[in-house]
Design an enzyme around this catalytic site. Sequence first.
Site, PDB file in Angstrom:
ATOM      1  N   ASP A   7      49.696 -59.101 -19.148  1.00  0.00           N
ATOM      2  CA  ASP A   7      50.139 -58.343 -18.110  1.00  0.00           C
ATOM      3  C   ASP A   7      50.204 -59.467 -17.133  1.00  0.00           C
ATOM      4  O   ASP A   7      50.209 -60.641 -16.998  1.00  0.00           O
ATOM      5  CB  ASP A   7      48.622 -57.583 -17.594  1.00  0.00           C
ATOM      6  CG  ASP A   7      48.573 -56.947 -16.291  1.00  0.00           C
ATOM      7  OD1 ASP A   7      49.535 -56.218 -15.996  1.00  0.00           O
ATOM      8  OD2 ASP A   7      47.752 -57.231 -15.523  1.00  0.00           O
ATOM      9  N   LEU A   8      50.978 -58.909 -15.662  1.00  0.00           N
ATOM     10  CA  LEU A   8      51.408 -59.952 -15.125  1.00  0.00           C
ATOM     11  C   LEU A   8      50.486 -59.917 -13.832  1.00  0.00           C
ATOM     12  O   LEU A   8      49.796 -60.903 -13.459  1.00  0.00           O
ATOM     13  CB  LEU A   8      52.900 -59.512 -14.267  1.00  0.00           C
ATOM     14  CG  LEU A   8      53.675 -60.324 -13.300  1.00  0.00           C
ATOM     15  CD1 LEU A   8      53.712 -61.643 -14.035  1.00  0.00           C
ATOM     16  CD2 LEU A   8      54.832 -59.979 -12.777  1.00  0.00           C
ATOM     17  N   ASP A   9      50.531 -58.879 -12.813  1.00  0.00           N
ATOM     18  CA  ASP A   9      49.687 -59.137 -11.579  1.00  0.00           C
ATOM     19  C   ASP A   9      48.250 -58.984 -12.018  1.00  0.00           C
ATOM     20  O   ASP A   9      47.622 -58.331 -12.790  1.00  0.00           O
ATOM     21  CB  ASP A   9      49.855 -57.824 -10.706  1.00  0.00           C
ATOM     22  CG  ASP A   9      48.872 -57.754  -9.594  1.00  0.00           C
ATOM     23  OD1 ASP A   9      48.431 -58.846  -8.978  1.00  0.00           O
ATOM     24  OD2 ASP A   9      48.640 -56.526  -9.216  1.00  0.00           O
ATOM     25  N   THR A  15      49.369 -61.156  -7.202  1.00  0.00           N
ATOM     26  CA  THR A  15      50.341 -60.465  -6.377  1.00  0.00           C
ATOM     27  C   THR A  15      49.581 -59.233  -5.687  1.00  0.00           C
ATOM     28  O   THR A  15      50.181 -58.570  -4.844  1.00  0.00           O
ATOM     29  CB  THR A  15      51.512 -59.874  -6.960  1.00  0.00           C
ATOM     30  OG1 THR A  15      51.071 -59.573  -8.480  1.00  0.00           O
ATOM     31  CG2 THR A  15      52.297 -61.046  -7.264  1.00  0.00           C
ATOM     32  N   LYS A  43      45.405 -51.449  -8.409  1.00  0.00           N
ATOM     33  CA  LYS A  43      45.712 -52.294  -9.517  1.00  0.00           C
ATOM     34  C   LYS A  43      46.117 -51.830 -10.898  1.00  0.00           C
ATOM     35  O   LYS A  43      45.387 -50.843 -11.496  1.00  0.00           O
ATOM     36  CB  LYS A  43      44.591 -53.440  -9.752  1.00  0.00           C
ATOM     37  CG  LYS A  43      44.213 -54.305  -8.598  1.00  0.00           C
ATOM     38  CD  LYS A  43      43.412 -55.276  -9.045  1.00  0.00           C
ATOM     39  CE  LYS A  43      43.059 -56.423  -7.745  1.00  0.00           C
ATOM     40  NZ  LYS A  43      41.981 -57.108  -8.062  1.00  0.00           N
ATOM     41  N   ARG A  47      54.194 -47.930  -8.784  1.00  0.00           N
ATOM     42  CA  ARG A  47      54.522 -47.741  -7.407  1.00  0.00           C
ATOM     43  C   ARG A  47      54.484 -46.541  -6.822  1.00  0.00           C
ATOM     44  O   ARG A  47      53.795 -45.885  -5.989  1.00  0.00           O
ATOM     45  CB  ARG A  47      55.871 -48.193  -7.215  1.00  0.00           C
ATOM     46  CG  ARG A  47      56.365 -48.724  -5.699  1.00  0.00           C
ATOM     47  CD  ARG A  47      57.550 -49.231  -5.435  1.00  0.00           C
ATOM     48  NE  ARG A  47      57.964 -50.266  -6.295  1.00  0.00           N
ATOM     49  CZ  ARG A  47      59.385 -50.840  -6.554  1.00  0.00           C
ATOM     50  NH1 ARG A  47      60.079 -50.092  -5.847  1.00  0.00           N
ATOM     51  NH2 ARG A  47      59.363 -51.624  -7.523  1.00  0.00           N
ATOM     52  N   SER A 112      54.042 -55.333 -18.346  1.00  0.00           N
ATOM     53  CA  SER A 112      53.578 -55.098 -16.796  1.00  0.00           C
ATOM     54  C   SER A 112      54.125 -53.978 -16.175  1.00  0.00           C
ATOM     55  O   SER A 112      55.177 -53.255 -16.901  1.00  0.00           O
ATOM     56  CB  SER A 112      53.954 -56.248 -15.882  1.00  0.00           C
ATOM     57  OG  SER A 112      53.983 -55.746 -14.619  1.00  0.00           O
ATOM     58  N   ALA A 113      53.329 -53.208 -15.293  1.00  0.00           N
ATOM     59  CA  ALA A 113      53.934 -52.021 -14.644  1.00  0.00           C
ATOM     60  C   ALA A 113      54.992 -52.210 -13.577  1.00  0.00           C
ATOM     61  O   ALA A 113      55.625 -51.368 -12.992  1.00  0.00           O
ATOM     62  CB  ALA A 113      52.725 -51.361 -13.904  1.00  0.00           C
ATOM     63  N   LYS A 143      50.119 -47.081 -17.846  1.00  0.00           N
ATOM     64  CA  LYS A 143      48.736 -47.535 -18.343  1.00  0.00           C
ATOM     65  C   LYS A 143      47.991 -46.570 -17.833  1.00  0.00           C
ATOM     66  O   LYS A 143      47.892 -46.131 -16.695  1.00  0.00           O
ATOM     67  CB  LYS A 143      48.523 -49.192 -18.054  1.00  0.00           C
ATOM     68  CG  LYS A 143      49.291 -50.077 -18.505  1.00  0.00           C
ATOM     69  CD  LYS A 143      48.998 -51.328 -17.905  1.00  0.00           C
ATOM     70  CE  LYS A 143      50.161 -52.195 -18.147  1.00  0.00           C
ATOM     71  NZ  LYS A 143      49.925 -53.603 -17.234  1.00  0.00           N
ATOM     72  N   GLU A 167      44.443 -58.615 -19.971  1.00  0.00           N
ATOM     73  CA  GLU A 167      44.635 -57.753 -18.977  1.00  0.00           C
ATOM     74  C   GLU A 167      43.797 -57.825 -17.846  1.00  0.00           C
ATOM     75  O   GLU A 167      42.399 -58.106 -18.097  1.00  0.00           O
ATOM     76  CB  GLU A 167      44.502 -56.231 -19.718  1.00  0.00           C
ATOM     77  CG  GLU A 167      45.906 -55.287 -19.613  1.00  0.00           C
ATOM     78  CD  GLU A 167      46.360 -54.941 -18.479  1.00  0.00           C
ATOM     79  OE1 GLU A 167      45.557 -55.115 -17.357  1.00  0.00           O
ATOM     80  OE2 GLU A 167      47.420 -54.454 -18.362  1.00  0.00           O
ATOM     81  N   ASP A 168      43.986 -57.371 -16.712  1.00  0.00           N
ATOM     82  CA  ASP A 168      42.611 -57.548 -15.544  1.00  0.00           C
ATOM     83  C   ASP A 168      42.350 -56.182 -15.054  1.00  0.00           C
ATOM     84  O   ASP A 168      41.328 -56.033 -14.486  1.00  0.00           O
ATOM     85  CB  ASP A 168      43.180 -58.278 -14.329  1.00  0.00           C
ATOM     86  CG  ASP A 168      44.237 -57.530 -13.467  1.00  0.00           C
ATOM     87  OD1 ASP A 168      45.251 -57.081 -14.097  1.00  0.00           O
ATOM     88  OD2 ASP A 168      44.350 -57.390 -12.234  1.00  0.00           O
TER      89      ASP A 168
HETATM   90  P1  B16 Z   1      55.976 -52.850  -8.152  1.00  0.00           P
HETATM   91  P2  B16 Z   1      50.520 -55.378 -13.218  1.00  0.00           P
HETATM   92  C1  B16 Z   1      51.279 -53.702 -11.457  1.00  0.00           C
HETATM   93  O1  B16 Z   1      51.450 -54.736 -12.077  1.00  0.00           O
HETATM   94  C2  B16 Z   1      50.428 -53.895 -10.011  1.00  0.00           C
HETATM   95  O2  B16 Z   1      49.072 -54.329 -10.462  1.00  0.00           O
HETATM   96  C3  B16 Z   1      50.334 -52.720  -9.181  1.00  0.00           C
HETATM   97  O3  B16 Z   1      49.642 -52.908  -7.865  1.00  0.00           O
HETATM   98  C4  B16 Z   1      51.589 -52.333  -8.766  1.00  0.00           C
HETATM   99  O4  B16 Z   1      51.633 -51.274  -8.128  1.00  0.00           O
HETATM  100  C5  B16 Z   1      52.549 -52.182  -9.934  1.00  0.00           C
HETATM  101  O5  B16 Z   1      52.678 -53.318 -10.754  1.00  0.00           O
HETATM  102  C6  B16 Z   1      54.182 -51.653  -9.608  1.00  0.00           C
HETATM  103  O6  B16 Z   1      54.824 -52.914  -9.073  1.00  0.00           O
HETATM  104  O7  B16 Z   1      56.008 -52.023  -7.072  1.00  0.00           O
HETATM  105  O8  B16 Z   1      56.464 -54.147  -8.300  1.00  0.00           O
HETATM  106  O9  B16 Z   1      57.102 -52.097  -9.551  1.00  0.00           O
HETATM  107  O10 B16 Z   1      49.541 -55.573 -13.096  1.00  0.00           O
HETATM  108  O11 B16 Z   1      51.018 -54.175 -14.271  1.00  0.00           O
HETATM  109  O12 B16 Z   1      51.549 -56.404 -13.966  1.00  0.00           O
HETATM  110 MG    MG Z   2      47.215 -56.129 -13.643  1.00  0.00          MG
END
Ligand code: B16
Ligand code: MG
Length: 218
Positions: A7-9, A15, A43, A47, A112-113, A143, A167-168
């Site tokens: 996962d990224l964030d 972030t 988290k 979006r 990642s999302a 997810k 994953e977090d």
């Molecule tokens: P974006 P992950 C997620 O990242 C974030 O945890 C979440 O807060 C955010 O809304 C989502 O990505 C979408 O991000 O607006 O940059 O497309 O944890 O899945 O890496």
């Molecule tokens: Mg995450």
Amino acid sequence: MKGFIFDLDGVIVDTARFHFLAWKKTADELGFALTPELNEQLKGVSRVDSLKKILEWAGKEIEQDYFERLMTEKNEDYLTYVERMTAADILPGVEDFLRALKEQGHPVALGSASKNAPLILEKTGLISLFDTIVDGNSVKKAKPDPEVFLVAAEQLGVPTGECVVFEDSEAGVTAANNAGMVSIGLGSPENLGHADHVYSDFTEFTPEFIVNLQPKRK
Ligand code: B16
Ligand code: MG
């Protein structure tokens, strides 16, 4: 275990604090005070679903045009923070861990999302360590649906049962479990107790840990 999916964030970079600052501005515009506690629930959430949650908390219903404008403005604001990111923003132990996996010849994917994932990996100088990137641009189901991890495994050419996911978020660990993969939670056992293993960060892993990981029993 053969394939490794990150996962990224919250796993590679933090972030979440940038998402929080940007969503707080949106919430302020809606006359709602977004707290760090509520932000926890955003988290790993896409979006569009994040804005839906904020509107629900604020008790507001808005027109589609305004919804789109708020999403665009939030992302523009978020990107002002991302633009300033460097390798210094990589979470402790992550880069060494990724390099060790590459040296051992393991296929590595991002799951990642975020639609901004490639930009963040560029900014932090990590992009070349990934064999494939599966993100919010390439999958439809959020997810805890396992889609993002199943697509990553397919692109890596590794059977799902031989993949490990880091994953977090609660939803992310559930997604990994739903995909039939070994789930490793990064954070606290309180909300990640359903993961197969929980660690606070990557500095806690020993080289033996990876060698000794066992596939999940069905
Ligand atoms: P974006 P992950 C997620 O990242 C974030 O945890 C979440 O807060 C955010 O809304 C989502 O990505 C979408 O991000 O607006 O940059 O497309 O944890 O899945 O890496
Ligand atoms: Mg995450």
